[in-house]
Scaffold this motif. Structure first.
Motif, PDB file in Angstrom:
ATOM      1  N   LEU A 168     180.163 107.333  60.891  1.00  0.00           N
ATOM      2  CA  LEU A 168     181.029 107.551  61.873  1.00  0.00           C
ATOM      3  C   LEU A 168     181.521 108.886  62.079  1.00  0.00           C
ATOM      4  O   LEU A 168     181.588 109.503  63.312  1.00  0.00           O
ATOM      5  N   TRP A 169     181.862 109.836  60.871  1.00  0.00           N
ATOM      6  CA  TRP A 169     182.023 111.153  61.112  1.00  0.00           C
ATOM      7  C   TRP A 169     180.771 111.832  61.685  1.00  0.00           C
ATOM      8  O   TRP A 169     181.194 112.742  62.489  1.00  0.00           O
ATOM      9  N   ALA A 170     179.746 111.493  61.250  1.00  0.00           N
ATOM     10  CA  ALA A 170     178.422 112.264  61.779  1.00  0.00           C
ATOM     11  C   ALA A 170     178.538 112.018  63.311  1.00  0.00           C
ATOM     12  O   ALA A 170     178.165 113.002  64.081  1.00  0.00           O
ATOM     13  N   LEU A 171     178.776 110.708  63.813  1.00  0.00           N
ATOM     14  CA  LEU A 171     178.750 110.471  65.293  1.00  0.00           C
ATOM     15  C   LEU A 171     179.721 111.170  66.155  1.00  0.00           C
ATOM     16  O   LEU A 171     179.507 111.795  67.215  1.00  0.00           O
ATOM     17  N   ARG A 190     174.408  97.279  53.028  1.00  0.00           N
ATOM     18  CA  ARG A 190     175.133  96.104  53.397  1.00  0.00           C
ATOM     19  C   ARG A 190     174.683  95.539  54.540  1.00  0.00           C
ATOM     20  O   ARG A 190     174.232  96.400  55.538  1.00  0.00           O
ATOM     21  N   PRO A 191     174.714  94.266  55.013  1.00  0.00           N
ATOM     22  CA  PRO A 191     174.207  93.696  56.168  1.00  0.00           C
ATOM     23  C   PRO A 191     175.375  94.001  57.367  1.00  0.00           C
ATOM     24  O   PRO A 191     175.812  93.033  58.011  1.00  0.00           O
ATOM     25  N   ILE A 192     175.543  95.393  57.585  1.00  0.00           N
ATOM     26  CA  ILE A 192     176.576  95.707  58.582  1.00  0.00           C
ATOM     27  C   ILE A 192     175.626  96.765  59.485  1.00  0.00           C
ATOM     28  O   ILE A 192     176.395  97.478  60.302  1.00  0.00           O
ATOM     29  N   ALA A 193     174.183  96.887  59.520  1.00  0.00           N
ATOM     30  CA  ALA A 193     173.835  97.930  60.246  1.00  0.00           C
ATOM     31  C   ALA A 193     173.207  97.558  61.688  1.00  0.00           C
ATOM     32  O   ALA A 193     173.235  98.565  62.544  1.00  0.00           O
ATOM     33  N   VAL A 194     173.281  96.411  61.974  1.00  0.00           N
ATOM     34  CA  VAL A 194     173.326  96.017  63.368  1.00  0.00           C
ATOM     35  C   VAL A 194     174.280  96.658  64.109  1.00  0.00           C
ATOM     36  O   VAL A 194     173.764  97.243  65.348  1.00  0.00           O
ATOM     37  N   PRO A 195     175.330  96.464  64.200  1.00  0.00           N
ATOM     38  CA  PRO A 195     176.415  96.817  64.913  1.00  0.00           C
ATOM     39  C   PRO A 195     176.365  98.455  64.998  1.00  0.00           C
ATOM     40  O   PRO A 195     176.714  99.061  65.959  1.00  0.00           O
ATOM     41  N   VAL A 196     176.137  99.280  64.072  1.00  0.00           N
ATOM     42  CA  VAL A 196     175.907 100.763  63.937  1.00  0.00           C
ATOM     43  C   VAL A 196     174.869 100.929  65.017  1.00  0.00           C
ATOM     44  O   VAL A 196     174.973 101.994  65.400  1.00  0.00           O
ATOM     45  N   ALA A 197     173.780 100.263  65.089  1.00  0.00           N
ATOM     46  CA  ALA A 197     172.790 100.467  65.850  1.00  0.00           C
ATOM     47  C   ALA A 197     173.061 100.331  67.372  1.00  0.00           C
ATOM     48  O   ALA A 197     172.669 101.313  68.331  1.00  0.00           O
ATOM     49  N   ILE A 198     173.964  99.438  67.679  1.00  0.00           N
ATOM     50  CA  ILE A 198     174.643  99.191  68.910  1.00  0.00           C
ATOM     51  C   ILE A 198     175.502 100.474  69.337  1.00  0.00           C
ATOM     52  O   ILE A 198     175.343 100.806  70.396  1.00  0.00           O
ATOM     53  N   VAL A 199     176.446 100.877  68.351  1.00  0.00           N
ATOM     54  CA  VAL A 199     177.200 101.939  68.633  1.00  0.00           C
ATOM     55  C   VAL A 199     176.392 102.981  68.877  1.00  0.00           C
ATOM     56  O   VAL A 199     176.687 104.020  69.843  1.00  0.00           O
ATOM     57  N   VAL A 200     175.266 103.455  68.133  1.00  0.00           N
ATOM     58  CA  VAL A 200     174.504 104.672  68.297  1.00  0.00           C
ATOM     59  C   VAL A 200     173.858 104.686  69.651  1.00  0.00           C
ATOM     60  O   VAL A 200     173.847 105.552  70.375  1.00  0.00           O
ATOM     61  N   ALA A 201     173.443 103.478  69.970  1.00  0.00           N
ATOM     62  CA  ALA A 201     172.580 103.361  71.106  1.00  0.00           C
ATOM     63  C   ALA A 201     173.679 103.502  72.565  1.00  0.00           C
ATOM     64  O   ALA A 201     173.301 104.477  73.343  1.00  0.00           O
ATOM     65  N   VAL A 202     174.905 103.093  72.322  1.00  0.00           N
ATOM     66  CA  VAL A 202     176.024 103.147  73.402  1.00  0.00           C
ATOM     67  C   VAL A 202     176.396 104.750  73.540  1.00  0.00           C
ATOM     68  O   VAL A 202     176.634 105.158  74.597  1.00  0.00           O
ATOM     69  N   LEU A 203     176.630 105.207  72.287  1.00  0.00           N
ATOM     70  CA  LEU A 203     176.808 106.741  72.385  1.00  0.00           C
ATOM     71  C   LEU A 203     176.066 107.814  72.837  1.00  0.00           C
ATOM     72  O   LEU A 203     176.459 108.638  73.529  1.00  0.00           O
ATOM     73  N   LEU A 204     174.601 107.166  72.631  1.00  0.00           N
ATOM     74  CA  LEU A 204     173.688 108.182  73.244  1.00  0.00           C
ATOM     75  C   LEU A 204     173.650 107.874  74.724  1.00  0.00           C
ATOM     76  O   LEU A 204     173.339 108.965  75.487  1.00  0.00           O
ATOM     77  N   TRP A 205     173.731 106.625  75.264  1.00  0.00           N
ATOM     78  CA  TRP A 205     173.986 106.515  76.648  1.00  0.00           C
ATOM     79  C   TRP A 205     175.042 107.421  77.259  1.00  0.00           C
ATOM     80  O   TRP A 205     174.932 108.057  78.467  1.00  0.00           O
ATOM     81  N   LEU A 206     176.337 107.247  76.514  1.00  0.00           N
ATOM     82  CA  LEU A 206     177.326 107.923  77.129  1.00  0.00           C
ATOM     83  C   LEU A 206     177.187 109.585  77.166  1.00  0.00           C
ATOM     84  O   LEU A 206     177.513 110.224  78.262  1.00  0.00           O
TER      85      LEU A 206
END
Length: 402
Positions: A168-171, A190-206
């Motif tokens: 998150l700090w890197a983002l 840990r199985p929490i990478a899917v929402p990270v991928a969503i966050v990255v995609a939305v941030l790149l779009w923004l």
């Protein structure tokens, strides 16, 4: 200033872990001998390898099975090591070989160090948005959370929080290369990478939408593309590895289903059923449960989307929406939900800090910040007592897991 904040965070966090350690020592007196988890007697260190900790110890000592175990009667895959991600146990194995120490000592020490690292990074990224006092207070409340005991036992919460906070700090800094690498690591942590991928995609779009006022050079386009691809790979990495090793395309999902009611993964529906079960002792529980569930979901959305959350920035706000939505799809909510709440630390920041740092606030208002934090820390430590004795301590023949 940052060095001072880091020192204070370190002292506060380690003090809270010391309180949790005392509770674990006291709880060890009430833990009965379990041949698969403890030695012939129960020692305090044995409290760190109960429940899922025993699975991570098995992986560190024996690795993963190449053939999925199957129940002879039903033909369904039974519970096995593929449900547990590899970075933590394999790193523990490496440290065990290097030090000659046993898994309980190595794993609990590794969690303690990773949790401290997560707390430091968390404080620094929150300080940039909310100020040093609010950041320190948030870390204190987060470190006292009822399930924060998991940050010093053989569970993956601590190492996952370290990777997540760094990501998150890197983002926040638009360091897309670092974010992509960390997304790959998180995908096998840990199985929490899917929402990270969503966050990255939305941030790149923004970011792409702002290209007219803030131009994007070729290097940033390439780094952003890497982050997008890497986060996508991280989201599916472990299921693909399980398929490759076992030869079964559905190895991971079949394994996860072994822990579910009816041996199947059903989106959303388990939350409704659990809400009704939670209110089973009340007349009209079938109504009160869904209403309470809707209230929780509404609270998360309002906290995250309201004007009071603006100072968190889009990165942390997106995470607070994507992560609960992901849990709603994949998780069967039960007692483990308390551990799964740990990554929602930005919401903790909103509750603790309020409108701290907004125009019109003055230095004397700091006492209200510390008052809120102090009350929440006390409540959290009381919750730890319940979490340890009601969930972590195992009472035969069966018990609720932490």
């Amino acid at each position: 200033m940052m060095r001072t904040l880091t020192a204070r965070v370190t002292l506060v966090y380690l003090a809270l872990r010391a309180v949790s350690a005392v509770l674990l020592v006291l709880a060890s007196r009430d833990q009965v001998v379990m041949p698969d988890w403890t030695g012939p007697t129960v020692e305090p260190i044995d409290m760190t390898v109960l429940w899922d900790g025993s699975w991570y110890r098995f992986i560190a000592e024996h690795g993963y099975p190449h053939v999925l175990p199957v129940d002879a009667a039903s033909g369904h895959v039974v519970q096995n090591a593929w449900a547990f991600y590899p970075v933590f146990p394999l790193l523990a194995r490496t440290l065990m070989s290097a030090t000659g120490l046993g898994f309980p000592v190595v794993a609990s020490s590794l969690s303690l160090v990773c949790g401290l690292g997560a707390a430091v990074i968390m404080a620094r990224l929150l300080a940039e948005r909310l100020g040093d006092r609010a950041a320190l207070a948030t870390v204190a409340v987060w470190g006292a959370f009822p399930a924060a005991v998991a940050l010093q036992i053989a569970y993956t919460e601590a190492i996952a929080m370290l990777v997540l906070c760094a990501l998150l700090w890197a983002l926040i800094r638009r360091n897309w290369l670092a974010a992509g690498v960390l997304a790959l690591v998180l995908g096998v942590t840990r199985p929490i990478a899917v929402p990270v991928a969503i966050v990255v995609a939305v941030l790149l779009w923004l970011r792409w939408r702002r290209r007219a006022s803030d131009p994007i050079d070729v290097g940033e386009y390439a780094a952003g593309a890497f982050a997008l691809v890497a986060s996508g790979i991280g989201a599916v990495a472990w299921p693909l590895i399980a398929w490759r090793v076992t030869g079964s395309r559905s190895a991971y999902t079949d394994t996860m289903a072994a822990w579910r009611v009816g041996a199947e993964i059903t989106p959303f529906k388990p939350w409704l059923g659990m809400s009704q079960w939670a209110f089973r002792d009340f007349d009209g529980g079938n109504v009160y449960g869904p209403v309470a569930l809707a209230a929780v979901a509404t609270t998360i959305v309002v906290l995250t989307c309201g004007p009071w959350a603006t100072r968190l920035g889009p990165e942390l706000r997106l995470w607070c929406l994507a992560y609960p939505a992901y849990l709603a799809v994949v998780l069967d909510p039960f007692t483990s939900i308390f551990r799964y709440a740990l990554p929602l630390f930005p919401l903790t920041a909103l509750v603790v800090a309020g409108r701290w740092g907004a125009p019109g606030w003055v230095e004397t208002r700091a006492r209200w910040l510390w008052a809120r934090a102090g009350v929440l820390v006390a409540i959290g430590i009381g919750g730890q007592v319940l979490w340890i004795w009601q969930l972590l301590v195992f009472v035969p023949p069966s018990d609720y897991p932490p």
